[in-house]
Design a protein around this motif. Sequence first.
Motif, PDB file in Angstrom:
ATOM      1  N   GLY A 140       0.770  -1.243   0.000  1.00 18.68           N
ATOM      2  CA  GLY A 140       0.000   0.000   0.000  1.00 18.68           C
ATOM      3  C   GLY A 140       0.796   1.283   0.000  1.00 18.68           C
ATOM      4  O   GLY A 140       0.234   2.361   0.196  1.00 18.68           O
ATOM      5  N   ARG A 141       2.096   1.189  -0.240  1.00 20.75           N
ATOM      6  CA  ARG A 141       2.935   2.400  -0.281  1.00 20.75           C
ATOM      7  C   ARG A 141       3.010   2.896  -1.734  1.00 20.75           C
ATOM      8  O   ARG A 141       4.058   2.897  -2.361  1.00 20.75           O
ATOM      9  CB  ARG A 141       4.306   2.108   0.306  1.00 20.75           C
ATOM     10  N   TYR A 142       1.859   3.353  -2.237  1.00 16.58           N
ATOM     11  CA  TYR A 142       1.735   3.734  -3.644  1.00 16.58           C
ATOM     12  C   TYR A 142       2.627   4.913  -4.026  1.00 16.58           C
ATOM     13  O   TYR A 142       3.236   4.913  -5.085  1.00 16.58           O
ATOM     14  CB  TYR A 142       0.276   4.051  -3.987  1.00 16.58           C
ATOM     15  N   ARG A 143       2.693   5.909  -3.189  1.00 12.70           N
ATOM     16  CA  ARG A 143       3.509   7.092  -3.513  1.00 12.70           C
ATOM     17  C   ARG A 143       4.984   6.718  -3.638  1.00 12.70           C
ATOM     18  O   ARG A 143       5.676   7.201  -4.527  1.00 12.70           O
ATOM     19  CB  ARG A 143       3.310   8.190  -2.472  1.00 12.70           C
ATOM     20  N   ASP A 144       5.452   5.858  -2.747  1.00 11.39           N
ATOM     21  CA  ASP A 144       6.840   5.386  -2.852  1.00 11.39           C
ATOM     22  C   ASP A 144       7.037   4.567  -4.120  1.00 11.39           C
ATOM     23  O   ASP A 144       8.070   4.674  -4.795  1.00 11.39           O
ATOM     24  CB  ASP A 144       7.216   4.551  -1.625  1.00 11.39           C
ATOM     25  N   ALA A 145       6.039   3.760  -4.457  1.00 10.09           N
ATOM     26  CA  ALA A 145       6.115   2.946  -5.681  1.00 10.09           C
ATOM     27  C   ALA A 145       6.199   3.843  -6.912  1.00 10.09           C
ATOM     28  O   ALA A 145       6.943   3.545  -7.856  1.00 10.09           O
ATOM     29  CB  ALA A 145       4.915   2.019  -5.771  1.00 10.09           C
ATOM     30  N   VAL A 146       5.446   4.959  -6.895  1.00  9.95           N
ATOM     31  CA  VAL A 146       5.479   5.902  -8.021  1.00  9.95           C
ATOM     32  C   VAL A 146       6.902   6.396  -8.246  1.00  9.95           C
ATOM     33  O   VAL A 146       7.391   6.438  -9.385  1.00  9.95           O
ATOM     34  CB  VAL A 146       4.520   7.095  -7.779  1.00  9.95           C
ATOM     35  N   GLU A 147       7.579   6.771  -7.187  1.00 15.28           N
ATOM     36  CA  GLU A 147       8.948   7.284  -7.320  1.00 15.28           C
ATOM     37  C   GLU A 147       9.890   6.231  -7.900  1.00 15.28           C
ATOM     38  O   GLU A 147      10.740   6.534  -8.731  1.00 15.28           O
ATOM     39  CB  GLU A 147       9.463   7.809  -5.977  1.00 15.28           C
ATOM     40  N   VAL A 148       9.710   5.000  -7.468  1.00 15.78           N
ATOM     41  CA  VAL A 148      10.556   3.921  -7.996  1.00 15.78           C
ATOM     42  C   VAL A 148      10.221   3.680  -9.468  1.00 15.78           C
ATOM     43  O   VAL A 148      11.128   3.570 -10.304  1.00 15.78           O
ATOM     44  CB  VAL A 148      10.413   2.633  -7.158  1.00 15.78           C
ATOM     45  N   PHE A 149       8.943   3.607  -9.807  1.00 15.59           N
ATOM     46  CA  PHE A 149       8.568   3.428 -11.213  1.00 15.59           C
ATOM     47  C   PHE A 149       9.116   4.559 -12.072  1.00 15.59           C
ATOM     48  O   PHE A 149       9.638   4.325 -13.162  1.00 15.59           O
ATOM     49  CB  PHE A 149       7.048   3.332 -11.381  1.00 15.59           C
ATOM     50  N   ARG A 150       9.036   5.782 -11.581  1.00 13.98           N
ATOM     51  CA  ARG A 150       9.569   6.923 -12.345  1.00 13.98           C
ATOM     52  C   ARG A 150      11.062   6.764 -12.610  1.00 13.98           C
ATOM     53  O   ARG A 150      11.559   7.176 -13.652  1.00 13.98           O
ATOM     54  CB  ARG A 150       9.319   8.225 -11.597  1.00 13.98           C
ATOM     55  N   SER A 151      11.768   6.171 -11.663  1.00 12.61           N
ATOM     56  CA  SER A 151      13.219   6.026 -11.822  1.00 12.61           C
ATOM     57  C   SER A 151      13.596   4.994 -12.885  1.00 12.61           C
ATOM     58  O   SER A 151      14.716   5.029 -13.392  1.00 12.61           O
ATOM     59  CB  SER A 151      13.876   5.675 -10.484  1.00 12.61           C
ATOM     60  N   VAL A 152      12.674   4.078 -13.205  1.00 10.75           N
ATOM     61  CA  VAL A 152      13.025   3.048 -14.185  1.00 10.75           C
ATOM     62  C   VAL A 152      12.341   3.229 -15.533  1.00 10.75           C
ATOM     63  O   VAL A 152      12.817   2.698 -16.539  1.00 10.75           O
ATOM     64  CB  VAL A 152      12.754   1.615 -13.663  1.00 10.75           C
ATOM     65  N   LEU A 153      11.235   3.967 -15.565  1.00  7.54           N
ATOM     66  CA  LEU A 153      10.573   4.185 -16.854  1.00  7.54           C
ATOM     67  C   LEU A 153      11.515   4.944 -17.779  1.00  7.54           C
ATOM     68  O   LEU A 153      12.146   5.903 -17.378  1.00  7.54           O
ATOM     69  CB  LEU A 153       9.259   4.947 -16.665  1.00  7.54           C
ATOM     70  N   GLY A 154      11.614   4.497 -18.984  1.00  7.10           N
ATOM     71  CA  GLY A 154      12.526   5.111 -19.940  1.00  7.10           C
ATOM     72  C   GLY A 154      13.886   4.429 -19.994  1.00  7.10           C
ATOM     73  O   GLY A 154      14.713   4.765 -20.833  1.00  7.10           O
ATOM     74  N   ASN A 155      14.133   3.472 -19.109  1.00  7.73           N
ATOM     75  CA  ASN A 155      15.400   2.745 -19.124  1.00  7.73           C
ATOM     76  C   ASN A 155      15.287   1.489 -19.973  1.00  7.73           C
ATOM     77  O   ASN A 155      14.190   1.029 -20.286  1.00  7.73           O
ATOM     78  CB  ASN A 155      15.809   2.352 -17.696  1.00  7.73           C
ATOM     79  N   GLN A 156      16.428   0.934 -20.306  1.00  6.15           N
ATOM     80  CA  GLN A 156      16.436  -0.324 -21.053  1.00  6.15           C
ATOM     81  C   GLN A 156      15.894  -1.439 -20.168  1.00  6.15           C
ATOM     82  O   GLN A 156      15.999  -1.393 -18.956  1.00  6.15           O
ATOM     83  CB  GLN A 156      17.848  -0.673 -21.503  1.00  6.15           C
ATOM     84  N   GLY A 157      15.316  -2.430 -20.802  1.00  2.00           N
ATOM     85  CA  GLY A 157      14.816  -3.584 -20.069  1.00  2.00           C
ATOM     86  C   GLY A 157      13.365  -3.462 -19.659  1.00  2.00           C
ATOM     87  O   GLY A 157      12.853  -4.325 -18.954  1.00  2.00           O
ATOM     88  N   LEU A 158      12.717  -2.387 -20.079  1.00  2.00           N
ATOM     89  CA  LEU A 158      11.301  -2.255 -19.745  1.00  2.00           C
ATOM     90  C   LEU A 158      10.499  -3.320 -20.470  1.00  2.00           C
ATOM     91  O   LEU A 158      10.783  -3.665 -21.605  1.00  2.00           O
ATOM     92  CB  LEU A 158      10.773  -0.879 -20.158  1.00  2.00           C
TER      93      LEU A 158
END
Length: 186
Positions: A140-158
């Motif tokens: 349920g830590r959605y806001r923290d998950a958003v920050e992590v997702f933002r850090s990987v979106l746009g990277n290779q391996g998506l």
Amino acid sequence: LQLNDWSGAWNAFQRAIELKPGDEDLYVYFAQACIHREDFDGAAVALRKAIDIAPTQIQARLLYAQLLQRSGDFKHAIELTRQTLEYAPNEAAVHLEMATILWKQGNHDLALHHYQTAHQLEPSTARIGHAYAHALTVIGRYRDAVEVFRSVLGNQGLTVTIIRDALAVFLVLGMTDECERVIDEA
């Protein structure tokens, strides 16, 4: 191997091991071929041999920990991974493996610590970021998950799965603009 000829690979690695019995990497490759043939006992024997030859061989240790988990032996999987962390504390893959084992055992707090450490060590690795963000989402830590997702979106391996999971979290939080941006960039 590129054609998924695991039977051919199994035979080739078996012959290679006969020629170079002291090469731990050959045992790891042979173990992978065994796994693809669903010969888990053969894989375990090969990985133990690789570890005997090279006790700090990380790939062999992690693959063996995965086999131990598969057989339900979480105690030894944790111990093997903990030992590996002692000499490889800066290896993200080792932290990711420890997090995975601990998560399956229900130790979410300690698992999150290892997911976070793995992500800090390799912040651009999509697979690691996804695993960490997924764990955060589950608790349920959605806001923290958003920050992590933002850090990987746009990277290779998506993968489509990573993008889908990121979009789901963004939607839960009403972040439709973020969803549109991700879709436009995908």
